[in-house]
Design an enzyme around this catalytic site. Structure first.
Site, PDB file in Angstrom:
ATOM      1  N   LYS A  77      45.236  27.814  59.168  1.00  0.00           N
ATOM      2  CA  LYS A  77      46.132  28.971  59.167  1.00  0.00           C
ATOM      3  C   LYS A  77      45.871  29.786  60.429  1.00  0.00           C
ATOM      4  O   LYS A  77      44.717  29.929  60.855  1.00  0.00           O
ATOM      5  CB  LYS A  77      45.845  29.792  57.906  1.00  0.00           C
ATOM      6  CG  LYS A  77      46.770  30.960  57.662  1.00  0.00           C
ATOM      7  CD  LYS A  77      46.393  31.629  56.343  1.00  0.00           C
ATOM      8  CE  LYS A  77      47.317  32.743  55.941  1.00  0.00           C
ATOM      9  NZ  LYS A  77      46.953  33.293  54.606  1.00  0.00           N
ATOM     10  N   SER A 152      50.841  33.552  51.488  1.00  0.00           N
ATOM     11  CA  SER A 152      51.098  33.609  52.916  1.00  0.00           C
ATOM     12  C   SER A 152      50.722  32.336  53.679  1.00  0.00           C
ATOM     13  O   SER A 152      51.188  32.149  54.799  1.00  0.00           O
ATOM     14  CB  SER A 152      50.336  34.790  53.526  1.00  0.00           C
ATOM     15  OG  SER A 152      48.945  34.634  53.355  1.00  0.00           O
ATOM     16  N   SER A 176      47.318  33.629  48.267  1.00  0.00           N
ATOM     17  CA  SER A 176      47.918  32.961  49.431  1.00  0.00           C
ATOM     18  C   SER A 176      47.525  31.518  49.675  1.00  0.00           C
ATOM     19  O   SER A 176      48.125  30.865  50.523  1.00  0.00           O
ATOM     20  CB  SER A 176      47.628  33.760  50.686  1.00  0.00           C
ATOM     21  OG  SER A 176      48.542  34.815  50.770  1.00  0.00           O
TER      22      SER A 176
HETATM   23  N1  GLN Z   1      51.279  37.729  48.167  1.00  0.00           N
HETATM   24  C1  GLN Z   1      50.146  38.588  48.225  1.00  0.00           C
HETATM   25  C2  GLN Z   1      50.393  39.668  49.233  1.00  0.00           C
HETATM   26  O1  GLN Z   1      51.447  39.718  49.727  1.00  0.00           O
HETATM   27  C3  GLN Z   1      48.909  37.806  48.578  1.00  0.00           C
HETATM   28  C4  GLN Z   1      48.754  37.526  50.018  1.00  0.00           C
HETATM   29  C5  GLN Z   1      47.469  36.833  50.328  1.00  0.00           C
HETATM   30  O2  GLN Z   1      46.801  36.304  49.441  1.00  0.00           O
HETATM   31  N2  GLN Z   1      47.088  36.881  51.597  1.00  0.00           N
HETATM   32  O3  GLN Z   1      49.557  40.474  49.516  1.00  0.00           O
END
Ligand code: GLN
Length: 483
Positions: A77, A152, A176
């Site tokens: 990532k 994400s 994410s």
């Molecule tokens: N969807 C969650 C957020 O928007 C988790 C994101 C993540 O785990 N980085 O914060």
């Protein structure tokens, strides 16, 4: 070649049945062919990867001992620092940022012989659930290109599902790694907080962030986790807990394993097809010898507000460093220092990141701190106790990873609250600090569904063991998208 698991690739290379260079070329070709459609990679590091692969082949030719990931292509990532490789967190503010050091996970992967193929697209600073908050455009789901891959870590999940790489790393703050794993039909594991070093990970919310593997099999996730896990002097939040051989936990046996299901918590707002797939998976595990019982998580219904208070508060503080002075985008022609700060941030950050910085600053400000932030921390403790109580009766807690399969691109972009609410099942494990995994457990209209298992502190072995046993008696994880 590109259908091979990381384990098979490693063995083939170690035993001379394949060369690391050929493996690398095959995955690079696949990546270059599919990326124009998927947009899963922000950056493909072809020359660097080929040079590393060649070095692995030379090591083998010289009879040197090879690492546990020798010649295995991996994607990271784009929020993990690789020395000399552009690292953007999919933000315009870091568009030209090139780290001067390697993240600990990068050092460990490369010491184990892994070949980094490139950096994957994600939501800006990992804030999002659909990859639509990327400054470089959304990633498309390999199973249906009009759908989101989740977020994400959408690029990492899509890259694994599309066989651009056998394994990838994502980061998980509120889901994410697991939710994109679920949307793309691959395994995604969020380790226990402190299991994997965050040194060199661009911070979002430091009490929640954790790096984890995505792969097509539990065995591959176990292999990667074994390499990246363990204490790190550069990250004081890593645990000194010994790292077991996660691969050794994969016995194929779930006899006597106790699985708890929080039925009341799962009662509302879940797509019936998702519930059906999860129930079928539990029945399968039950026939394999596990017991399935009900548990209660009375405070889980508060997990979304708690998460979006804690995560935004921490984000507002972490993102203060992007001021146009030390690194990152700086606005031209500002007349005063103040104007330079505010224009640099205004031009560099996207709308979701700005929303969260404002929310987080608000909940931390005098007068609101006690009412919002402190209250959230108190409920966070109650949530952790819910799990502790459940773990007196059961070994893992099972629920869907997400309430629906992958939604359409654009479906939730106008309504951030709807986007946040879809994180209901993934935010509680990181709030409690616990490890959790998403395991492919079926399809609805051709779209993958994920079963989530949350385990005790540092008991990733149990999660991987159940996932692996489940894989052996089902074939969801062997399905591949037609792309
Ligand atoms: N969807 C969650 C957020 O928007 C988790 C994101 C993540 O785990 N980085 O914060």
């Amino acid at each position: 070649m590109v259908q091979q698991t990381a384990r098979a690739i490693r063995d083939d290379i170690a035993q001379g049945r394949a060369s690391a260079s050929d493996v690398c070329r095959a995955f690079l070709e696949r990546t270059q062919a599919l990326n124009p459609t998927l947009n899963a990679f922000n950056h493909v590091a072809a020359d660097r990867a080929l040079a590393r692969a060649k070095a692995i082949d030379a090591q083998r030719a010289a009879g040197a001992s090879l690492g546990p990931l020798a010649g295995v292509p991996i994607a990271l990532k784009d929020n993990m620092s690789v020395r000399g490789m552009r690292t953007t967190a999919s933000s315009k503010i870091l568009d030209t940022y090139v780290p001067v050091y390697d993240a600990t996970v990068v050092q460990r992967l490369e010491a184990a012989g892994a070949v980094i193929l490139g950096k994957t697209n994600c939501d800006e600073f990992a804030m999002g659930s659909s990859n639509e908050n990327s400054a470089y455009g959304p990633v498309r789901n390999p199973w249906a290109t009009d759908r989101t891959p989740g977020g994400s870590s959408g690029g990492s999940a899509a890259a694994v599902a599309a066989r651009c790489v056998p394994v990838a790393l994502g980061s998980d703050t509120g889901g994410s790694v697991r939710q994109p794993g679920s949307f793309c039909g691959v395994i995604g594991l969020k380790p226990t907080y402190g299991r994997v070093s965050r040194y060199g990970l661009l911070a979002f919310a430091s009490s929640l962030d954790q790096i984890g593997p995505l792969g097509r099999t539990a065995a591959d996730a176990a292999l990667v986790l074994s390499v990246i896990a363990g204490a790190d002097p550069c990250d004081a939040t890593t645990a000194r807990e010994p790292v077991p051989d996660f691969s050794a936990a994969l016995t194929g046996d779930v006899k006597g394993v106790r699985i708890g299901v929080p039925r009341t918590f799962m009662a509302d707002g879940v797509d019936p097809a998702v519930l059906r797939a999860v129930d079928d998976a539990l029945a399968t595990l039950n026939s394999a010898g596990a017991t399935v019982v009900d548990v209660e998580l009375p405070h889980a219904k508060y997990a979304i507000p708690v998460y979006y208070l804690v995560a935004t508060a921490e984000a507002s503080s972490n993102l203060a460093r992007y001021d146009g002075v030390k690194y990152g985008h700086r606005a031209d022609d500002a007349k005063t220092l103040r104007e330079m700060y505010s224009r640099s941030r205004d031009e560099g950050f996207g709308p979701e990141v700005k929303r969260r910085i404002m929310l987080g600053t608000y909940v931390l400000s005098a007068g609101y701190y006690d009412a919002f932030y402190l209250k959230a921390l108190q409920v966070r403790t109650l949530l952790r106790r819910d799990y502790e109580q459940a773990f007196e009766k059961v070994d893992v807690v099972a629920m869907p990873t997400a309430p629906t399969p992958a939604f359409r691109l654009g479906d939730k972009t106008d309504d951030p609250l709807q986007m946040y609410l879809a994180d209901i099942f993934t935010v509680s494990a990181p709030l409690a600090g616990l490890p959790a995994i998403s395991v492919p457990c079926g399809f609805a209209d051709g779209l993958p569904i994920g079963l989530q298992l949350t385990g005790r502190f540092f008991d990733e072995s149990m999660l991987l063991r159940i996932a692996d046993a489940y894989e052996r008696v089902t074939d969801w994880s062997r399905q591949s998208p037609a792309i």
